[in-house]
Design a protein around this motif. Structure first.
Motif, PDB file in Angstrom:
ATOM      1  N   HIS A   1      -3.604   4.358   2.100  1.00 52.93           N
ATOM      2  CA  HIS A   1      -3.960   2.969   1.806  1.00 52.93           C
ATOM      3  C   HIS A   1      -4.928   2.451   2.876  1.00 52.93           C
ATOM      4  O   HIS A   1      -5.217   3.133   3.861  1.00 52.93           O
ATOM      5  N   ARG A   2      -5.419   1.231   2.653  1.00 53.07           N
ATOM      6  CA  ARG A   2      -6.421   0.648   3.529  1.00 53.07           C
ATOM      7  C   ARG A   2      -5.878  -0.639   4.161  1.00 53.07           C
ATOM      8  O   ARG A   2      -4.795  -1.089   3.832  1.00 53.07           O
ATOM      9  N   SER A   3      -6.696  -1.216   5.033  1.00 52.79           N
ATOM     10  CA  SER A   3      -6.353  -2.528   5.584  1.00 52.79           C
ATOM     11  C   SER A   3      -6.476  -3.568   4.480  1.00 52.79           C
ATOM     12  O   SER A   3      -7.405  -3.540   3.665  1.00 52.79           O
ATOM     13  N   GLN A   4      -5.525  -4.517   4.465  1.00 49.01           N
ATOM     14  CA  GLN A   4      -5.538  -5.551   3.432  1.00 49.01           C
ATOM     15  C   GLN A   4      -6.670  -6.559   3.624  1.00 49.01           C
ATOM     16  O   GLN A   4      -6.917  -7.387   2.751  1.00 49.01           O
ATOM     17  N   ALA A   5      -7.395  -6.450   4.746  1.00 48.39           N
ATOM     18  CA  ALA A   5      -8.578  -7.289   4.949  1.00 48.39           C
ATOM     19  C   ALA A   5      -9.662  -6.948   3.933  1.00 48.39           C
ATOM     20  O   ALA A   5     -10.509  -7.782   3.611  1.00 48.39           O
ATOM     21  N   LEU A   6      -9.633  -5.738   3.397  1.00 45.85           N
ATOM     22  CA  LEU A   6     -10.646  -5.332   2.425  1.00 45.85           C
ATOM     23  C   LEU A   6     -10.492  -6.090   1.112  1.00 45.85           C
ATOM     24  O   LEU A   6     -11.441  -6.214   0.332  1.00 45.85           O
ATOM     25  N   THR A   7      -9.299  -6.587   0.830  1.00 48.88           N
ATOM     26  CA  THR A   7      -9.080  -7.376  -0.375  1.00 48.88           C
ATOM     27  C   THR A   7      -9.266  -8.863  -0.112  1.00 48.88           C
ATOM     28  O   THR A   7      -9.412  -9.649  -1.036  1.00 48.88           O
ATOM     29  N   GLY A   8      -9.248  -9.229   1.187  1.00 48.06           N
ATOM     30  CA  GLY A   8      -9.390 -10.635   1.538  1.00 48.06           C
ATOM     31  C   GLY A   8      -8.067 -11.346   1.710  1.00 48.06           C
ATOM     32  O   GLY A   8      -8.014 -12.575   1.666  1.00 48.06           O
ATOM     33  N   TRP A   9      -6.977 -10.603   1.918  1.00 50.94           N
ATOM     34  CA  TRP A   9      -5.682 -11.244   2.165  1.00 50.94           C
ATOM     35  C   TRP A   9      -5.739 -11.964   3.518  1.00 50.94           C
ATOM     36  O   TRP A   9      -6.363 -11.492   4.468  1.00 50.94           O
ATOM     37  N   THR A  10      -5.063 -13.112   3.600  1.00 52.21           N
ATOM     38  CA  THR A  10      -5.057 -13.893   4.834  1.00 52.21           C
ATOM     39  C   THR A  10      -3.633 -14.295   5.186  1.00 52.21           C
ATOM     40  O   THR A  10      -2.715 -14.217   4.372  1.00 52.21           O
ATOM     41  N   TRP A  11      -3.486 -14.740   6.449  1.00 53.42           N
ATOM     42  CA  TRP A  11      -2.224 -15.339   6.874  1.00 53.42           C
ATOM     43  C   TRP A  11      -2.140 -16.755   6.292  1.00 53.42           C
ATOM     44  O   TRP A  11      -3.157 -17.429   6.123  1.00 53.42           O
ATOM     45  N   GLU A  12      -0.956 -17.187   5.996  1.00 57.50           N
ATOM     46  CA  GLU A  12      -0.763 -18.468   5.311  1.00 57.50           C
ATOM     47  C   GLU A  12      -1.398 -19.622   6.081  1.00 57.50           C
ATOM     48  O   GLU A  12      -1.280 -19.714   7.314  1.00 57.50           O
ATOM     49  N   ASP A  13      -2.080 -20.473   5.330  1.00 57.43           N
ATOM     50  CA  ASP A  13      -2.677 -21.703   5.865  1.00 57.43           C
ATOM     51  C   ASP A  13      -3.712 -21.436   6.950  1.00 57.43           C
ATOM     52  O   ASP A  13      -3.905 -22.256   7.853  1.00 57.43           O
ATOM     53  N   THR A  14      -4.335 -20.265   6.924  1.00 52.95           N
ATOM     54  CA  THR A  14      -5.404 -19.956   7.876  1.00 52.95           C
ATOM     55  C   THR A  14      -6.530 -19.262   7.135  1.00 52.95           C
ATOM     56  O   THR A  14      -6.390 -18.868   5.975  1.00 52.95           O
ATOM     57  N   ASP A  15      -7.660 -19.146   7.841  1.00 47.18           N
ATOM     58  CA  ASP A  15      -8.743 -18.323   7.307  1.00 47.18           C
ATOM     59  C   ASP A  15      -8.811 -17.017   8.083  1.00 47.18           C
ATOM     60  O   ASP A  15      -9.868 -16.421   8.237  1.00 47.18           O
ATOM     61  N   HIS A  16      -7.666 -16.581   8.602  1.00 45.63           N
ATOM     62  CA  HIS A  16      -7.576 -15.354   9.386  1.00 45.63           C
ATOM     63  C   HIS A  16      -7.197 -14.178   8.481  1.00 45.63           C
ATOM     64  O   HIS A  16      -6.221 -14.264   7.739  1.00 45.63           O
ATOM     65  N   PHE A  17      -7.967 -13.139   8.586  1.00 40.35           N
ATOM     66  CA  PHE A  17      -7.681 -11.940   7.789  1.00 40.35           C
ATOM     67  C   PHE A  17      -6.278 -11.412   8.067  1.00 40.35           C
ATOM     68  O   PHE A  17      -5.767 -11.505   9.185  1.00 40.35           O
ATOM     69  N   HIS A  18      -5.666 -10.826   7.045  1.00 35.65           N
ATOM     70  CA  HIS A  18      -4.422 -10.050   7.209  1.00 35.65           C
ATOM     71  C   HIS A  18      -4.849  -8.594   7.283  1.00 35.65           C
ATOM     72  O   HIS A  18      -5.262  -8.004   6.293  1.00 35.65           O
ATOM     73  N   ILE A  19      -4.794  -8.003   8.477  1.00 40.83           N
ATOM     74  CA  ILE A  19      -5.418  -6.685   8.698  1.00 40.83           C
ATOM     75  C   ILE A  19      -4.457  -5.514   8.534  1.00 40.83           C
ATOM     76  O   ILE A  19      -4.865  -4.357   8.632  1.00 40.83           O
ATOM     77  N   ASP A  20      -3.159  -5.787   8.296  1.00 45.96           N
ATOM     78  CA  ASP A  20      -2.182  -4.690   8.240  1.00 45.96           C
ATOM     79  C   ASP A  20      -2.454  -3.761   7.066  1.00 45.96           C
ATOM     80  O   ASP A  20      -3.027  -4.159   6.048  1.00 45.96           O
ATOM     81  N   PHE A  21      -2.018  -2.548   7.225  1.00 49.39           N
ATOM     82  CA  PHE A  21      -2.113  -1.566   6.148  1.00 49.39           C
ATOM     83  C   PHE A  21      -0.873  -1.663   5.267  1.00 49.39           C
ATOM     84  O   PHE A  21       0.214  -2.024   5.736  1.00 49.39           O
ATOM     85  N   CYS A  22      -1.016  -1.328   4.007  1.00 46.76           N
ATOM     86  CA  CYS A  22       0.100  -1.427   3.060  1.00 46.76           C
ATOM     87  C   CYS A  22       1.316  -0.655   3.534  1.00 46.76           C
ATOM     88  O   CYS A  22       2.462  -1.140   3.458  1.00 46.76           O
ATOM     89  N   THR A  23       1.092   0.577   3.999  1.00 40.75           N
ATOM     90  CA  THR A  23       2.219   1.439   4.381  1.00 40.75           C
ATOM     91  C   THR A  23       2.948   0.903   5.604  1.00 40.75           C
ATOM     92  O   THR A  23       4.116   1.202   5.803  1.00 40.75           O
ATOM     93  N   THR A  24       2.240   0.101   6.424  1.00 43.17           N
ATOM     94  CA  THR A  24       2.889  -0.541   7.566  1.00 43.17           C
ATOM     95  C   THR A  24       3.631  -1.793   7.106  1.00 43.17           C
ATOM     96  O   THR A  24       4.771  -2.046   7.509  1.00 43.17           O
ATOM     97  N   SER A  25       2.990  -2.551   6.237  1.00 40.60           N
ATOM     98  CA  SER A  25       3.586  -3.818   5.775  1.00 40.60           C
ATOM     99  C   SER A  25       4.924  -3.595   5.098  1.00 40.60           C
ATOM    100  O   SER A  25       5.894  -4.316   5.351  1.00 40.60           O
ATOM    101  N   ILE A  26       4.987  -2.606   4.208  1.00 38.16           N
ATOM    102  CA  ILE A  26       6.228  -2.463   3.429  1.00 38.16           C
ATOM    103  C   ILE A  26       7.348  -1.791   4.217  1.00 38.16           C
ATOM    104  O   ILE A  26       8.462  -1.659   3.719  1.00 38.16           O
ATOM    105  N   SER A  27       7.050  -1.367   5.461  1.00 33.89           N
ATOM    106  CA  SER A  27       8.131  -0.882   6.332  1.00 33.89           C
ATOM    107  C   SER A  27       8.580  -1.979   7.291  1.00 33.89           C
ATOM    108  O   SER A  27       9.459  -1.767   8.108  1.00 33.89           O
ATOM    109  N   SER A  28       7.925  -3.150   7.192  1.00 37.11           N
ATOM    110  CA  SER A  28       8.239  -4.259   8.096  1.00 37.11           C
ATOM    111  C   SER A  28       9.082  -5.306   7.367  1.00 37.11           C
ATOM    112  O   SER A  28       9.432  -5.143   6.205  1.00 37.11           O
ATOM    113  N   ASP A  29       9.353  -6.411   8.085  1.00 34.32           N
ATOM    114  CA  ASP A  29      10.091  -7.504   7.446  1.00 34.32           C
ATOM    115  C   ASP A  29       9.160  -8.642   7.038  1.00 34.32           C
ATOM    116  O   ASP A  29       9.598  -9.765   6.815  1.00 34.32           O
ATOM    117  N   ASN A  30       7.863  -8.384   6.928  1.00 31.19           N
ATOM    118  CA  ASN A  30       6.894  -9.384   6.490  1.00 31.19           C
ATOM    119  C   ASN A  30       7.074  -9.713   5.004  1.00 31.19           C
ATOM    120  O   ASN A  30       7.645  -8.923   4.234  1.00 31.19           O
TER     121      ASN A  30
END
Length: 1563
Positions: A1456-1485
């Protein structure tokens, strides 16, 4: 012959009978014995004498003390009396006494025992002695060698003997249970000797003294199998120890050694003298016969000696009065055995208690050397090994302190434990307020790198201890035997060293534990804050820090390798040393020594080291098939003992500190039974006990579950060992194991299990066993259902739904290990019998489990890696990646691509052939059955090749799961290709039929023109006209003729294409109120109106949840739909068909389908108005193309247009007529002009297929599956570094794939390869035409045919190879040609000239019409071949790698790739969400979707498109997209209108990634 020579000869004969004669002087090795052979499966009573030695060793290994009573019985001889006289019957006894004894006796059991001893090398002797000691047998101390006449003292074999006892002696820690090496433990020694012949057995008396269980510690004349003659025991001195249990009924209060001299002492003066010098008490059995002078002298010396003496008079019955308590006389004849035993014991106790003399084996050795006995440790290699081990121990003793391990073995302490914890932490990330997961991950990796750096510094200044140890084992100056001695010496020295160091700690731990157990119970159980518990932990830590064993030194070796390997380079000084380390581990495994698989202190697998060791093992042995057997059980449940008994292994067995972690040991399988067992080695894995509170008070349920999962996953069979039938203990281990088996089922690993209940009373009671089995199954079923509910699995109703299990055959009940009370109890023969039954079951797994597949060593390496990687994550099932399975599947995909191309290539060749035949009017229809038969020529062999691939592959059991899928895919492809050919052929037939009338009319007009031309030319040929005059004459007839044709042709009604398109649009979108205005006003580019074209609610959600620009997203959709429509129209135009309003319906269907697909995968919803507006725009935009198609088609069907296109050809024929050219010239010229375009077309067709084949087979980008193609595209993009190209690839991958293919095809077509191929194919076609010319001429000459016949045959023969229409040649079929041979020659000349001209054209203009045609054809072929699924991950836009469009099952990608490539952001910000899918789904995010917030771990619950994706929480990712985001950071921020800031800040480590490292990773 002298008596010694006679004895030597008899001994050699004995060895020959036993099949051991080859073992002298080359000794039997330990590796010869520790092997899985035929005996392992079926132990029958020995049928021949040669089987005795192997059965003796086999039974001894399994701790079956009946090994010492083996014999090969002969058939008893029966004397048949001829007379029935009663006197004869009574005289039988006298006769047999007088007869010479001729009945052959069987081999004495002790001769088998001693023969094996004489033939065994030192290490095997040491091993045998350890087994004899476990069986409570006497051990040879002094052994006369019948071959060298020397007396041997087997010190090496005796050195490792340990005994345990609990003493009541005040001088030796009363009440304390102690385990001692007998080598240096002084104890009283009681010697038993015999003087003269006696009817009483000395050894039997001695056994009764030592063993309350009446166990035959020493073999005697009344033992089973004994005979009158024993060849090898005469003069042998054996030693045994009595060990008290600390009970009231102990025979002696402390440990006592007993020496037993076999034979008459008078015949063995050296042995007698030795025994006299070491004895605390002498016990002499005197013969009932008068003593000779020599025996009398011996008797006198014994009496005079200061050593207490007990004399047993075998000829005396009366009780003898005692005056001296140290010189005792006892009558032994006809005495009550119990009374005599008690008297002997009483006097020995008195003599031992009154004497301070104690002796150890160490002192024995000094005495033995003084007597010039041969001591085995005096061998050079043994001395060298000892010196090396002593040097190492001296370094240890210099540092003796509580920090000893920390100083000498620094790599495995806190640094290693911290690194292990960090290694787990990186896969178990938690959401933090200020940091992204990637930044956390970067920080953890930095910390790990810092720890490794510290370790590296520590390792670089490695202490002398480790340097010396590694040098000893890697230096070529030391022999293999010396290294083996060194390791064994070191183990023994370390054992002694640890025993002294731990003595105080063990006593403190024991007393603290007793206090803890007896103290008041705290409600809710003890906690880690309990003072006593804390004290236990502290003592345990001190014990761990103080203890150094060989496993710890090897652990340090493994850490040196783990630390150095990633950074070491060939030019470095330590390179060779580090590279040699895995060979040490591999050599230990091959030598039968256990190697640590999991560090028990850190609960971690040093994966780099283990894989390197297994790689070296594979290099040495070959990639052998391995059966992996693992064992699980609670602490102290007898797991190691079971494995040692089953296979003769050397796992540590102790009543004190138990196995920690996991160890593996390798056993070879006898090649003779490999075919039967289906594997070549057995890898046995022993583990620490589950639920071990005493030694690991911090052990958690999680650790036990992880360990169980790891061990069960590794093993082909796991033995689940349960001590007794305690319900709570059973519940504990069963719960853990069921959970582990369920995990294996979920990741498609299918191990087997066997349950062993040890120490069960009445183990042979069948009814009770069956009841116990059913109770066990009930518990397993209940636990399976409970575990399945926890994992949310509904399909499990019992344990058998999780794993193949037969309660009748996979549950074993064992009796207790010992036959009586320890420490003097021998092993229970029933236990050995139980072990043998279990062993039969385990080893024969291939027979009772048909789907069992044995891995190779390299596959075992991969499985260990996969399991450990999965366990590092919190959710094993969610995180597990089967590397081997992935590799196998990748190889399979490559093969499928290869097989698919074979079919596709075959189809293209057949399609071309049928196309030629149809257009040449050779065939009228295409038969479906014929096509199936034709495709069978490739498809049937392909199916056989597929079968072979699945059967002969190294991993057929893994492949088999995909066999049906692959077969179905190729079957579908085969059917699809056949249907495609039929469809295209039907189109050709339809077009041909619609043109048949026109073609006939054109042919008639053409014939009429030629007739007029010929008549005019006949009138003009005598006139000498210039070319200009000829052309004027031709123009006159051409004008008249063309005018007439035009007048006769009815005018074609021209179709108003735009009107037709508008009409269809009006009908389809009649519900739209303003549809007419939309159609009439449509012009220019398509303008997206966000408010009208995007669903309002979805628009807001899209912006709010994903912070994406909906305008950009829908523009991307528009481009994607436009590209698909353009491709479809281009294909229609290439077919040369007329416009039809059905085309508009096809376009509208494509537009609808593409919009639905895009909006679904991008979580955005368009409006109906968007569909209408885009459809109107694209259909109106296509009008000019449709008009061009209609115009082109009209030209092809208009007779005048057709004839005008051939004006120059008719002019040339008229000139030929006018110049008086003969019919042959005219015929050949006209025919070759018809052949030229046909040859050119076929040349291009063959070349396009040839180029496609070349690219598919030879170009790395196209020679694999689509994943391989994507890797090459990524490489191409990285080298080009064009942001615009990246933007197209990310947003429109399908379009970019097509462009990439086109560019590669164009590049290929512009080099000399294409020109060479064209010319080569031109030559080939020239050869086909010339062959047809020759063959047809010969055939027609034979038939005496004319030009018409010749043309018929010629067109028919060529019609399969190219399109040649016979009706186009009617104008020359009536030429008057008399000499067909001359025609053949003229044709050959014209063909040659034509081909030469075509060659020149191709060489001079490489980018002509052929180039464009070829490029398009090849591109189309490659696109067809590499089609697949184009779904993109909703989180990161990675492209699904499935090669089947609209496939079943979930979408997936390798990386998988960084979610910044899709344009995902942190809530209420214009900051990219840079995590990779395989990292995200192993976390509590969590992430936000249209239904609210959803944890990444349960992303599938968010519905489509998320639920259609399978994402593994393995933390895997590529550097590639990290490098991309760093390289194009500003452009990407501008493109998305977002920024890499705050929690979306790019980690510093990403910026260190170079393009070179990215390209290397792709390779």
């Amino acid at each position: 012959m002298t008596e010694p020579r006679k004895k030597t000869t008899r001994c050699m004969n004995l060895l020959q009978k036993l099949g051991l004669s080859d073992m002298l002087p080359i000794r039997m090795q330990q590796s010869d014995v520790l092997v899985i052979d035929a005996l392992s499966q079926n132990v029958k009573p020995p049928q021949t004498e040669k089987e005795l030695s192997s059965q003796y060793l086999y039974k001894l290994i399994m701790l079956d003390y009946r090994a010492r009573f083996l014999s090969c019985e002969h058939e008893p001889s029966v004397t048949v009396l001829e007379s029935h006289d009663e006197d004869d019957f009574l005289n039988f006894l006298e006769e047999t006494i007088q007869e010479e004894h001729i009945e052959e006796q069987h081999i004495h059991p002790m001769d088998i025992h001693m023969s094996v001893f004489h033939c065994a090398e030192d290490f095997l002797r040491q091993y045998i002695f350890s087994k004899l000691s476990s069986c409570q047998f006497g051990l040879p101390l002094l052994v006369p060698n019948p071959f060298t006449q020397e007396t041997e003292f087997p010190l090496w074999a005796l050195r490792n003997i340990k005994k345990s006892w609990q003493s009541k002696s005040k001088t030796d820690s009363p009440g304390k249970y102690q385990s001692r090496h007998m080598f240096n433990t002084p104890v009283p020694v009681v010697s038993f000797i015999r003087l003269g012949e006696s009817s009483i057995s000395k050894s039997q008396i001695l056994n009764s003294v030592i063993s309350k269980q009446k166990h035959n510690v020493f073999f005697h004349r009344h033992c089973k199998g004994s005979t009158r003659d024993c060849l090898l025991m005469d003069g042998v001195v054996e030693i045994a120890w009595y060990c008290p249990a600390g009970k009231e009924d102990d025979v002696f209060d402390d440990c006592v050694a007993f020496l037993n001299l076999h034979g008459d002492a008078r015949d063995h003066p050296q042995q007698l003298e030795f025994m006299q010098s070491v004895s605390t008490v002498n016990v002499v059995l005197l013969s009932e016969h008068p003593l000779d002078e020599k025996n009398k002298d011996i008797s006198k010396n014994l009496v005079k000696s200061t050593v207490p003496l007990i004399v047993l008079f075998s000829g005396q019955e009366k009780h003898l009065t005692q005056k001296n308590t140290t010189k005792v006389r006892l009558a032994a004849k006809n005495r009550n055995e119990a009374e005599l035993k008690e008297e002997i014991i009483s006097h020995i106790q008195h003599c031992v208690n009154t004497s301070d003399k104690k002796t150890s084996i160490e002192i024995f050795c000094d005495k033995a050397r003084k007597h010039q006995f041969k001591v085995d440790e005096d061998k050079r290699s043994c001395r060298d090994g000892r010196e090396q081990a002593e040097d190492l121990m001296s370094l240890l003793r210099e540092e003796r302190s509580s920090s000893l391990k920390e100083k000498l073995l620094p790599l495995q302490g806190k640094l290693w434990h911290d690194w292990c914890q960090k290694n787990k932490d990186q896969y178990r990330l938690k959401c933090k307020g200020t940091e992204s997961l990637e930044c956390q991950l970067y920080a953890i990796k930095n910390e790990m790198a810092a720890i490794r750096k510290t370790q590296l510094e520590a390792a670089s200044s490695t202490n002398e201890f480790m340097k010396s140890f590694i040098t000893c084992l890697t230096s070529p100056l030391h022999s293999k035997e010396t290294k083996s001695y060194m390791l064994q010496w070191l183990r023994m020295f370390l054992d002694e060293f640890n025993m002294d160091a731990l003595a105080g700690y063990e006593e403190e731990y024991r007393s603290t534990w007793e206090t803890f157990k007896c103290g008041p119970k705290v409600e809710g159980g003890s906690t880690d804050t309990d003072p006593l518990l804390m004290k236990l932990n502290t003592i345990s830590d001190k014990m761990t820090a103080t203890t150094i064993e060989l496993q710890h030194i090897m652990r340090e070796t493994s850490q040196m390798y783990e630390v150095f390997k990633p950074t070491i380079k060939p030019q470095m000084e330590t390179y060779e040393l580090i590279e040699a380390l895995p060979a040490i581990g591999a050599e230990m495994l091959m030598s039968g020594l256990p190697l640590e698989l999991m560090d028990g202190d850190a609960a971690h697998v040093p994966l780099l080291w283990i894989q390197a060791v297994l790689d070296r093992l594979t290099e040495t042995l070959g990639d052998k098939k391995v059966f992996v057997l693992s064992v699980l059980g609670l602490q102290s449940s007898g797991k190691s003992t079971l494995l040692n008994a089953m296979f003769g292994l050397q796992f540590t067995v102790s009543a004190g500190r138990c196995t920690s972690g996991a160890f593996m040991q390798l056993i070879k399988v006898d090649p003779a039974i490999v075919d039967q067992l289906k594997y070549e080695y057995v890898l046995v894995v022993d583990t620490e006990g589950l639920r071990s509170p005493e030694l690991s008070t911090n052990t958690s349920l999680s650790h036990d579950n992880e360990l169980a999962t790891f061990i069960i996953g590794i093993g082909d069979i796991t033995i689940i060992n349960i001590m007794g039938e305690n319900p709570s203990e059973m519940h504990d281990i069963l719960q853990i194991c069921v959970q582990a088996f369920l995990r294996m089922k979920q990741v498609k690993i299918t191990p087997s299990c066997i349950f062993v209940h040890q120490n069960v009373a009445e183990a042979s009671a069948g009814e009770k066993n069956m009841e116990g089995r059913m109770n066990l199954l009930g518990k397993l079923d209940a636990m399976a259902v409970t575990a399945a509910k926890e994992e949310q699995i509904d399909s499990v109703t019992g344990f058998s739904d999780i794993i193949q299990f037969d309660v009748k055959t996979q549950v074993f009940y064992f009796k207790g290990l010992l036959e009586g009370d320890p420490p003097m109890a021998p092993p229970n023969p029933s236990y050995s019998q139980n072990v043998q039954e279990l062993k039969n079951k385990v080893l024969s797994i291939a027979q009772w489990r048909s789907d069992c597949r044995f891995s190779t060593l390299s596959e075992v390496k991969g499985r260990i890696g996969d399991l450990w990687d999965g366990l590092l994550k919190e959710n094993f099932v969610f995180s597990f990646r089967n590397t081997l399975e992935m590799m196998v599947y990748s190889d399979l995909e490559t093969k499928v691509a290869e097989w698919s191309w074979k079919l596709r290539k075959h189809a293209l060749e057949k399609e071309n052939e049928l196309h030629n035949q149809l257009h040449s009017n050779i065939i009228e229809v295409v038969n479906h059955t014929d096509l199936i038969v034709y495709f069978g020529q490739v498809y049937d062999p392909l199916k056989e090749e597929i079968d072979r691939y699945f059967k002969e592959n190294r991993t057929p059991e893994i492949l088999i799961k995909w066999k049906l899928t692959v077969e179905k895919r190729l079957e579908n492809l085969n059917g699809e290709l056949i249907q495609n050919i039929i469809k295209k052929c039907k189109d050709v037939i339809t077009i041909r039929k619609s043109r048949s009338e026109l073609d006939q009319k054109n042919s008639d007009y053409e014939a009429e023109l030629l007739k007029i031309s010929k008549n005019l030319a006949s009138k003009l040929k005598d006139q000498r006209l210039t070319d200009q005059d000829v052309e004027k004459q031709f123009d006159s007839i051409w004008t008249d003729w063309s005018t007439r044709v035009e007048n006769e042709t009815p005018p074609e009604k021209c179709v108003n294409v735009r009107a037709a398109v508008e009409e269809v649009l009006q009908t389809i979108f009649s519900n739209q109120k303003d549809i007419t205005d939309k159609i009439t006003s449509e012009k220019g580019p398509f303008m997206l109106d966000v408010k009208k074209h995007i669903n309002k609610s979805k628009f807001d959600q899209f912006k709010e949840f994903f912070n994406k620009n909906p305008n950009d997203c829908m523009n991307q959709c528009t481009r994607q739909v436009s590209n698909s429509v353009h491709r479809h129209i281009t294909g229609k135009e290439a077919e040369g068909r007329d416009f039809s309003d059905s085309f508009i319906h096809e376009l509208l269907s494509i537009i609808t389908s593409e919009i639905d697909s895009f909006t679904e995968s991008n979580q955005i919803k368009s409006t109906k108005e968007y569909l209408t507006d885009l459809s109107v725009h694209l259909c109106i935009k296509a009008v000019p193309t449709f008009e061009r198609m209609h115009s082109s088609f009209r030209k092809t069907v208009d007779p005048l247009t057709y004839l005008k296109s051939k004006r120059d050809q008719y002019l040339q024929m008229f000139k030929n007529f006018c110049t008086g050219a003969n019919s042959i010239t005219i015929f050949a010229d006209f025919l070759c002009k018809q052949l030229e375009p046909a040859i050119k077309q076929q040349m291009n067709q063959k070349t396009s297929l040839q180029i496609t084949d070349s690219l598919t087979c030879n170009n790395p980008a196209f020679s694999g599956n689509r994943s391989n193609l994507e890797d090459h595209i990524l490489e191409h993009l990285a080298k080009k570094q064009s942001f615009k190209d990246y933007e197209e690839y990310i947003n429109q991958p399908k379009t970019y794939f097509e462009r990439f293919i086109q560019e590669h095809v164009e590049k290929y077509c512009t080099n000399d390869n294409m020109t060479d191929m064209l010319i080569e194919n031109l030559r080939s076609l020239e050869s086909v035409v010339l062959t047809a010319n020759t063959d047809v001429t010969a055939e027609v000459v034979t038939q005496r045919g004319d030009a018409k016949t010749w043309l018929d045959s010629f067109c028919k023969q060529l019609g399969t190879h190219m399109v040649i229409k016979r009706e186009d040649l009617k104008s020359i079929e009536n030429e008057d040609i008399q000499n067909l041979t001359e025609l053949k020659d003229m044709m050959a000349k014209y063909i040659n000239d034509m081909v030469m001209k075509m060659k020149q054209q191709e060489k001079q203009n490489s980018r002509n019409e052929s180039f464009v045609t070829l490029k398009n054809q090849v591109t189309e072929h490659l696109l067809d071949h590499h089609k697949g699924c184009w779904a993109q991950c909703p989180f990161c836009k990675a492209i699904c790698t499935n090669t089947i469009p609209d496939h079943d099952g979930d979408h997936s990608v390798t990386f998988h790739r960084s979610q910044a490539l899709t344009g995902w952001t942190w809530e209420d910000t214009d900051h990219f969400h840079i995590d990779f899918c395989t990292t995200s789904i192993s976390s509590d995010n969590t992430f936000r979707y249209h239904g609210g917030w959803m944890p990444f771990k349960t992303y599938k619950d968010a519905g489509e498109p998320y639920s259609r994706w399978s994402i593994t929480a393995d933390g895997s990712n590529q550097k590639y997209w990290k490098w991309f985001l760093c390289t194009f950071q500003s452009q990407w921020e501008k493109e998305k209108g977002l920024q890499f800031a705050g929690k979306g800040e790019i980690p510093p480590g990403w910026k260190q990634i170079t393009r070179e490292s990215v390209l290397e990773e792709l390779k």
